[in-house]
Each structure stands twice: as C-alpha cells, then as structure tokens.
Design an enzyme around this catalytic site. Sequence first.
Site, PDB file in Angstrom:
ATOM      1  N   ARG A  63       0.897  -0.780   0.251  1.00  0.00           N
ATOM      2  CA  ARG A  63       0.036   0.298   0.217  1.00  0.00           C
ATOM      3  C   ARG A  63       1.217   1.115   0.056  1.00  0.00           C
ATOM      4  O   ARG A  63       2.138   1.481   0.833  1.00  0.00           O
ATOM      5  CB  ARG A  63      -1.033   0.272   1.454  1.00  0.00           C
ATOM      6  CG  ARG A  63      -2.324   0.707   0.819  1.00  0.00           C
ATOM      7  CD  ARG A  63      -3.304   1.343   2.363  1.00  0.00           C
ATOM      8  NE  ARG A  63      -1.883   2.454   3.349  1.00  0.00           N
ATOM      9  CZ  ARG A  63      -2.038   3.849   2.972  1.00  0.00           C
ATOM     10  NH1 ARG A  63      -2.974   3.763   1.548  1.00  0.00           N
ATOM     11  NH2 ARG A  63      -1.579   4.763   3.630  1.00  0.00           N
ATOM     12  N   SER A  64       0.502   2.256  -1.287  1.00  0.00           N
ATOM     13  CA  SER A  64       0.996   3.218  -0.693  1.00  0.00           C
ATOM     14  C   SER A  64       2.373   3.186  -0.853  1.00  0.00           C
ATOM     15  O   SER A  64       3.279   2.862  -1.749  1.00  0.00           O
ATOM     16  CB  SER A  64       0.764   4.486   0.221  1.00  0.00           C
ATOM     17  OG  SER A  64       0.673   5.776   0.120  1.00  0.00           O
ATOM     18  N   GLN A  65       3.401   3.564   0.144  1.00  0.00           N
ATOM     19  CA  GLN A  65       4.589   3.421   0.599  1.00  0.00           C
ATOM     20  C   GLN A  65       5.116   2.942  -0.065  1.00  0.00           C
ATOM     21  O   GLN A  65       6.241   2.646  -0.450  1.00  0.00           O
ATOM     22  CB  GLN A  65       5.499   4.627   1.327  1.00  0.00           C
ATOM     23  CG  GLN A  65       6.457   4.558   1.952  1.00  0.00           C
ATOM     24  CD  GLN A  65       6.851   4.286   3.356  1.00  0.00           C
ATOM     25  OE1 GLN A  65       6.183   3.920   4.157  1.00  0.00           O
ATOM     26  NE2 GLN A  65       7.953   4.943   3.852  1.00  0.00           N
TER      27      GLN A  65
ATOM     28  N   GLY B 202       4.746   0.462  -1.865  1.00  0.00           N
ATOM     29  CA  GLY B 202       4.294   0.132  -4.033  1.00  0.00           C
ATOM     30  C   GLY B 202       6.557  -0.162  -4.188  1.00  0.00           C
ATOM     31  O   GLY B 202       6.361  -0.869  -4.761  1.00  0.00           O
TER      32      GLY B 202
END
Length: 364
Positions: free
Chosen positions: A200-202, A204
């Site tokens: 998720r998010s960072q 990735g």
Amino acid sequence: MLLSQILARSTSILGHVYEAAVGGDINPTRDFFYVGGHYENFTYMIGQIYVERLTPPKVTEPYPIVFIAGSGQTGTNFLKTPDSRPGWSSHFLSAGYVVYLTDQPSRGRSPWYPGIGSVAAFDTHKVETLFTAPEDYGLWPQAHLHTQWPGTGHPGDPVFDSFYATQVQLQANELISEETNARAYSALLDRIGPAYLITRSQAGAYGWRIGDARPHLVKDIVALEPSGPPFENAFPFKGRQRTWGITALEISYEPSAGPNATALHTVTVAAKDEEHTSCILQAEPAKRLKNLSRVNVLVVTAEASFHQPYDYCTVLYLRQAGVKVEFLDLGEVGVRGNGHMMFMELNGEEIAGRVGVWLKKQRV
C-alpha cells in the site's frame, strides 16, 4: 481471586478482544516471529521486522498473503477499521488464506536503532487533507468525490481519533527505507515460501524491489495506490525522485540501465485529460524489467484519491517495461467515493472482494 484465576480471566478477555478485531467467527490461530536484520558491529541488530501470522481453521488457498502497510502505518491497520468493522485480514482469512501482517523496519513493533536515518510522522492536518476529509480542501481535481470515510474525517471525531492513534513514526530517509524493506521482506519470503504481496502506498516501491529480488517467490503483487508516478513525485510529495523509474534504488532491466540508471532514457507523454498529470515513460525502445516482468500485478486506484491523477502513469510504465499488469480504477468500475485509505473505508469489503477475484483469476 487467585493470581491464576486473574491471569486466566485476562487471557480470556484479550482473546475475545483479538477475535473481535479479526472477526470473531473466524477464530484464527495466531503466531508471530521476527525475520531479517543484521548485526551492526556485532552490538545491535537492525533491519528486522515483526511478522504476525494468522491461520484460518481451514486453509483453502495455496499461497498466503503478506500485507505491507503504507507510511506511518503498521500491520494493525489491516486488523479492523477505525470504526471497528472487520478489516481486510478478516476478509482474506474467511476466504481461506493464511495472512501475514507486518511492521516495516524501524516501524511499530520492529525495533528502531537510534542514529540511522531520521524520524518523521504525519500531523493531523496532513492526515485530514490527504486521507480522511480531502473533499473539504479540494487540493486535487477529484478530491470533491470523496464520500466513503466513516466519519467527519477531522480531529475530535471518534473515528478520526481512533485512526490517528494508530499512526506511528517512520524512517524519513527514503533510500534507507527502501533498502531495509527490500532486504527484510525478501528474507521473509525465503522463510515462508511463495506468497502474494499486498502493498500500500509507500510500500509500492518495496513490492517492486521484492518482486525483482525474489520473482520465483512472489506469486502476484496487488499494489494499492503504489508510490508514484514514475521517476518523480507529483503532489503532494514533490521533490522525491525515483532514479530507476519505479524505485529509488537499483532494479533489474534488460538491456542494462547502466550505472545509476544513466542508460534509462525518458520521454514525457501528455496528460490524458485535464484532470490527470503528464507521464514520464521510457524512450523507445523501452528496456524490460527483467525479473519483475515474471510477476503478475494489479494496481488499484481510488476515484477520489490524490493518486487518481497519476497512477495510470505507473500502469503505463509497467506495461511498457513488459510487466503483466491490470489496472483496477475503482471509479471506472462503479466503486465510488473512495480516497487513499480505501481499504478501511465504508465499502472496503467490496474492494477486497474485487482483489480476491483477481487473485483467483491468476491461478486459472
């Protein structure tokens, strides 16, 4: 009351609380361990991660799921939502998956060694403007579409306060963070064997590095709004750069991208419309992501998130580099109103269901 009775009663209470967090009807077996890390001058161990394994009563899926949280979050954020609904761990446990919840190096229950890198944290203003109440600030074109957060999204609201209480410090040095995460999660896969990654998010970028390092162990990657877009960040994290396209540190290309990616030539492609950003892609002929192209990828983007303007660029970049990637643009398939915290919003169960359908499809 005897001490033994007190301890027994406390254990029972904690057990009921834990079952409520993961979904009381599931009653998984719980275990934990630490993995990765190395000794610094044979004095301190650094870089290890806390891993919690949840096993449903009946395992029906051949590979487990490893969750890697985004900035300022831990594995606990997948246990339940801020308004106390079952989280994504419950959904996938119910579907027969073994689930691994993890804390990044120097995050949450994974020890922090002072003096390495620097510490950062999200304040309440950043959380409400970017995650929980973007519709009240309108900092990007799609922000007004946000409707799915379970509360006002502002400090003082019980749901916001519950969520913000879970936010922890994070390693501010991106290079240290990417390298330690890639090492630790590669070590985790070496220990547990083949697995699906949900990043998720960072996280990735860490998923891309793990897929590059262990393509034979990463079955598939589900990237929930992965760090992006390629090469350099757009709003709200401008200034950060990804020298290797989708990562800050080296990832394998064929032909070689050269030292420090100096042979990775780029071109800017015009935005697809006025509500999206332009994309930096490779100049043709594009180099192939040598190892990551062996891994199937699903990129999931929410309708109202600050990722909506540019996640399509990440998808284009991956496809150009030979990665088998599908794009689940939630708004385009009728899943409306979600922001960056889609997995804990009111319709998060529906999104988890779509992810589950995709995972099953990869095995056909």
